[in-house]
Design an enzyme around this catalytic site. Structure first.
Site, PDB file in Angstrom:
ATOM      1  CG  PHE A   1      28.360 -32.742 -13.966  1.00  0.00           C
ATOM      2  CD1 PHE A   1      28.978 -32.114 -15.121  1.00  0.00           C
ATOM      3  CD2 PHE A   1      26.975 -33.010 -13.854  1.00  0.00           C
ATOM      4  CE1 PHE A   1      28.202 -31.977 -16.389  1.00  0.00           C
ATOM      5  CE2 PHE A   1      26.262 -32.683 -14.647  1.00  0.00           C
ATOM      6  CZ  PHE A   1      26.689 -32.216 -15.820  1.00  0.00           C
ATOM      7  CB  CYS A   2      32.349 -28.180 -12.767  1.00  0.00           C
ATOM      8  SG  CYS A   2      33.715 -28.683 -11.486  1.00  0.00           S
ATOM      9  CB  THR A   3      35.930 -28.174 -16.498  1.00  0.00           C
ATOM     10  OG1 THR A   3      35.119 -27.240 -17.199  1.00  0.00           O
ATOM     11  CG2 THR A   3      36.841 -28.602 -17.599  1.00  0.00           C
TER      12      THR A   3
END
Length: 262
Positions: free
Chosen positions: A182-184
């Site tokens: 996951f990331c932004t």
């Protein structure tokens, strides 16, 4: 009152006319009084824009009229003030820099998991096959320090170009688990998931739409702190409210881009 609509969106798709497209997008964003950043590269488009709701939606409608971007999905949030100082449309080698040329996301996406499903897995403590879930944060260390998922793996990378090296060092930690990167907003974790699958990790998924879409769809369940964003809002709480309402010139998930010029 929250008057400014903020959107973040990306798509990996082949773009052969980036110079001409740049001029067209510059003209349309200026005409609609939008501010933010659009990055164009042979591998696709990455954008962060803010403005009056009708103008933002009008721009998205025009962009989606191009068949290459017809299914472009945008994450939306609101702010009291314009978080960007200017409008930039930039040409880049990659829309998110990894420096790993073997990764060709336009050739096929990594499988993903949506926010409601991930929340359900975290609620029950395993995925639907009974496998443990390993949440892998692919963001830079200082972003992680603003907030992350409970128990997420953090390799303390300083920039995304360090991710391939970190994977080589830590891949064994992920064996036997369902890995959710996951990331932004989804772009880094998509590239990361493709690289991990290329490295032989079969059970790897990306969080569709990243943290921002997770906040939008299910709130802050299993998440602590806020989500750092590269604009004047500084970070967003799980209800998508902004920590700050100043204006910033930067609008990118990769600080290495150092966007300072039109």
């Amino acid at each position: 009152m929250q008057e400014i609509l903020n959107i973040a969106a990306y798509k990996f798709v082949g773009i052969a006319d980036s110079a001409e497209l740049r001029e067209h997008l510059r003209a349309r964003t200026h005409a609609l009084a939008l501010k933010g950043t659009i990055l164009l590269a042979p591998e696709g488009i990455n954008l962060f824009l803010a403005g009056e709701k009708g103008n933002v939606h009008a721009f998205l409608g025009e962009l989606r009229a191009d068949s290459r971007f017809a299914d472009l999905e945008a994450k939306e949030s609101w702010s009291q003030a314009q978080p960007f100082r200017r409008m930039l449309v930039k040409l880049k080698r990659e829309i998110i820099r990894m420096d790993h040329p073997a990764i060709q996301p336009a050739a096929g996406r990594a499988p993903g998991v949506d926010a409601p499903t991930l929340k359900r897995w975290l609620d029950q403590g395993h995925d639907d096959a009974g496998r443990p879930v390993a949440l892998l944060d692919t963001r830079n260390a200082f972003e992680v320090d603003h907030g992350s998922f409970d128990g997420a793996i953090d390799w303390r990378i300083g920039k995304f170009t360090e991710f391939p090296k970190a994977l080589k060092q830590h891949a064994d930690e992920l064996v036997g688990k369902t890995v959710v990167s996951f990331c932004t907003g989804g772009i880094r974790c998509e590239k990361a998931a493709i690289l991990m699958r290329e490295a032989g990790l079969a059970d790897v998924l990306q969080l569709e739409g990243g943290i921002l879409k997770y906040f939008e769809q299910v709130g802050g369940a299993h998440y602590h702190g806020e989500c750092f964003v590269f604009d004047g809002r500084e970070s967003l709480a799980p209800d998508l409210s902004a920590r700050s309402n100043r204006a910033s010139a930067r609008a990118s998930e990769d600080p290495d881009l150092a966007l300072k010029k039109n």
